[in-house]
Write an enzyme that holds these catalytic residues in place. Structure first.
Site, mmCIF file in Angstrom:
data_model
loop_
_atom_site.group_PDB
_atom_site.id
_atom_site.type_symbol
_atom_site.label_atom_id
_atom_site.label_comp_id
_atom_site.label_asym_id
_atom_site.label_seq_id
_atom_site.Cartn_x
_atom_site.Cartn_y
_atom_site.Cartn_z
ATOM 1 N N SER A 138 0.865 -1.191 0.000
ATOM 2 C CA SER A 138 0.000 0.000 0.000
ATOM 3 C C SER A 138 0.894 1.231 0.000
ATOM 4 O O SER A 138 2.041 1.181 0.464
ATOM 5 C CB SER A 138 -0.863 0.016 1.263
ATOM 6 O OG SER A 138 -1.540 1.253 1.390
ATOM 7 N N TYR A 151 -2.090 -0.023 10.754
ATOM 8 C CA TYR A 151 -2.264 -0.454 9.353
ATOM 9 C C TYR A 151 -0.998 -0.104 8.559
ATOM 10 O O TYR A 151 -0.458 -0.943 7.823
ATOM 11 C CB TYR A 151 -3.500 0.206 8.722
ATOM 12 C CG TYR A 151 -3.644 -0.173 7.257
ATOM 13 C CD1 TYR A 151 -3.997 -1.473 6.886
ATOM 14 C CD2 TYR A 151 -3.408 0.751 6.241
ATOM 15 C CE1 TYR A 151 -4.095 -1.848 5.545
ATOM 16 C CE2 TYR A 151 -3.513 0.386 4.900
ATOM 17 C CZ TYR A 151 -3.857 -0.909 4.561
ATOM 18 O OH TYR A 151 -3.947 -1.267 3.222
HETATM 19 P P1 NDP Z 1 -11.524 -5.813 0.019
HETATM 20 O O1 NDP Z 1 -12.027 -5.623 1.396
HETATM 21 O O2 NDP Z 1 -12.442 -5.497 -1.111
HETATM 22 O O3 NDP Z 1 -10.978 -7.313 -0.161
HETATM 23 C C1 NDP Z 1 -10.240 -7.928 0.847
HETATM 24 C C2 NDP Z 1 -10.116 -9.412 0.538
HETATM 25 O O4 NDP Z 1 -9.321 -10.015 1.563
HETATM 26 C C3 NDP Z 1 -11.446 -10.118 0.501
HETATM 27 O O5 NDP Z 1 -11.484 -11.031 -0.563
HETATM 28 C C4 NDP Z 1 -11.481 -10.858 1.829
HETATM 29 O O6 NDP Z 1 -12.191 -12.083 1.679
HETATM 30 C C5 NDP Z 1 -10.005 -11.154 2.055
HETATM 31 N N1 NDP Z 1 -9.755 -11.330 3.476
HETATM 32 C C6 NDP Z 1 -9.798 -10.402 4.456
HETATM 33 N N2 NDP Z 1 -9.616 -10.965 5.652
HETATM 34 C C7 NDP Z 1 -9.448 -12.288 5.439
HETATM 35 C C8 NDP Z 1 -9.253 -13.402 6.281
HETATM 36 N N3 NDP Z 1 -9.156 -13.279 7.610
HETATM 37 N N4 NDP Z 1 -9.138 -14.625 5.727
HETATM 38 C C9 NDP Z 1 -9.243 -14.781 4.379
HETATM 39 N N5 NDP Z 1 -9.418 -13.769 3.534
HETATM 40 C C10 NDP Z 1 -9.539 -12.532 4.054
HETATM 41 O O7 NDP Z 1 -10.197 -4.920 -0.066
HETATM 42 P P2 NDP Z 1 -9.166 -4.615 -1.257
HETATM 43 O O8 NDP Z 1 -9.438 -5.416 -2.455
HETATM 44 O O9 NDP Z 1 -9.092 -3.139 -1.386
HETATM 45 O O10 NDP Z 1 -7.824 -5.079 -0.548
HETATM 46 C C11 NDP Z 1 -6.931 -6.022 -1.103
HETATM 47 C C12 NDP Z 1 -5.520 -5.682 -0.651
HETATM 48 O O11 NDP Z 1 -5.161 -4.396 -1.169
HETATM 49 C C13 NDP Z 1 -5.350 -5.577 0.870
HETATM 50 O O12 NDP Z 1 -4.111 -6.157 1.233
HETATM 51 C C14 NDP Z 1 -5.327 -4.069 1.110
HETATM 52 O O13 NDP Z 1 -4.611 -3.742 2.280
HETATM 53 C C15 NDP Z 1 -4.612 -3.601 -0.139
HETATM 54 N N6 NDP Z 1 -4.807 -2.202 -0.477
HETATM 55 C C16 NDP Z 1 -6.060 -1.684 -0.687
HETATM 56 C C17 NDP Z 1 -6.197 -0.349 -1.028
HETATM 57 C C18 NDP Z 1 -7.523 0.303 -1.193
HETATM 58 O O14 NDP Z 1 -7.575 1.551 -1.178
HETATM 59 N N7 NDP Z 1 -8.601 -0.430 -1.375
HETATM 60 C C19 NDP Z 1 -5.026 0.495 -1.242
HETATM 61 C C20 NDP Z 1 -3.768 -0.149 -0.975
HETATM 62 C C21 NDP Z 1 -3.682 -1.446 -0.641
HETATM 63 P P3 NDP Z 1 -13.278 -12.642 2.722
HETATM 64 O O15 NDP Z 1 -13.880 -11.471 3.424
HETATM 65 O O16 NDP Z 1 -14.225 -13.424 1.863
HETATM 66 O O17 NDP Z 1 -12.486 -13.518 3.612
HETATM 67 C C1 8X3 Z 2 -5.165 1.497 1.577
HETATM 68 C C2 8X3 Z 2 -5.020 2.886 1.139
HETATM 69 O O1 8X3 Z 2 -4.424 5.226 1.910
HETATM 70 O O2 8X3 Z 2 -6.203 4.096 3.090
HETATM 71 O O3 8X3 Z 2 -3.946 0.880 1.805
HETATM 72 O O4 8X3 Z 2 -3.956 3.430 3.414
HETATM 73 S S1 8X3 Z 2 -4.892 3.941 2.460
#
Ligand code: NDP
Ligand code: 8X3
Length: 250
Positions: A138, A151
């Protein structure tokens, strides 16, 4: 045909990546997440496009993770590409008010589960002397922001671990890198704010965030580089975002 394992495939970036890689028709997909209804729907949707299996387990449950990986059908057992994507933020509070439960969740899923699944998958890559690991970090890995210490710390750990993994694995021809997205509109903020949709929507109000597919496209580009090329570290931001804290709205 390469076998790709994607964690967090039920939503957001992982879901969009699953769709893109299935459309490419060149990959065998192992799709992970907890929500079994979504996994079933994905399997049904993608089965006509590519070989696909789903694994429903909680990344915090190490035994379930081991069982899921050990019971993969034979043709999926050798993972060529591991996409460590599952993760979330839980809460947004100053350090003196944060919840220890939220901190445990972030460190368990974003850091410890990423390590655990890498520990399970990487020996096969070492044995075969090939493979690729792509961690989703991130912008929060690169800069901490107020109320996000844990985080941001979890993602800084992903950044540091990615560098270390690359050093350990490059002698075996294994490519290791990370993509660090800025704001992507997914379920991320809904999870961070524990289902408060108004608060989640406000994060993206007045600006054009990245879509999950923007990152999925980047993932595909990274894993489709020629074998001698490693994309080691890539920050991808929406145009409206200049840093973790500087965004242009309206
Ligand atoms: P979402 O919440 O849309 O997706 C998160 C995914 O992670 C889901 O498929 C969820 O599946 C899975 N997950 C979460 N907890 C668990 C668990 N305990 N066991 C198994 N699976 C789990 O978020 P994003 O797609 O945005 O996030 C994906 C990645 O990108 C993360 O690592 C996030 O930190 C990173 N990220 C996101 C950003 C954003 O702005 N959205 C920016 C930068 C990084 P389920 O709930 O079915 O288990
Ligand atoms: C997710 C994006 O800017 O909320 O990693 O940390 S931010």
């Amino acid at each position: 045909m390469k076998t790709v394992l994607i964690t967090g495939a039920t939503s957001g970036i992982g879901h969009a990546t699953s769709l893109r890689l299935a459309d490419a028709g060149r990959y065998r997909l192992i799709l992970c997440g907890r929500r079994s209804d979504r996994l079933r729907a994905l399997e049904t949707e993608l089965a006509s496009k590519c070989p696909v299996v789903t694994c429903g387990f909680d990344m915090r449950d190490r035994e379930a993770m081991v069982t899921a990986l050990e019971t993969l059908p034979d043709e999926f057992a050798a993972v060529d590409v591991l996409i460590n994507n599952a993760g979330n933020a839980h809460g947004l509070e100053p350090i003196h008010e944060g919840s220890l439960q939220d901190w445990d969740a972030m460190l368990d899923i974003n850091v410890k589960a990423l390590l655990a699944i890498t520990r399970l998958v990487s020996p096969g890559m070492v044995e075969r002397k090939s493979g690729q690991i792509l961690n989703i970090g991130s912008i929060a890995a690169k800069e901490s922001y107020p109320n996000g210490a844990v985080y941001c710390g979890s993602k800084a750990a992903v950044d540091a671990i990615t560098q270390g993994m690359r050093m350990d694995l490059h002698a075996f021809g294994i490519r290791v890198g990370a993509i660090h997205p800025g704001m992507v509109e997914t379920e991320f903020s809904l999870v961070r704010f524990k289902g408060d949709g108004d608060r989640a929507d406000a994060v993206y109000r007045g600006l054009q965030p990245l879509t999950a597919d923007d990152i999925a496209r980047t993932v595909q580009w990274v894993i489709e580089q020629p074998e001698h090329v490693v994309i080691a570290d890539l920050v991808v931001l929406p145009t409206a975002q200049a840093s973790a804290t500087r965004v242009q709205r309206g």
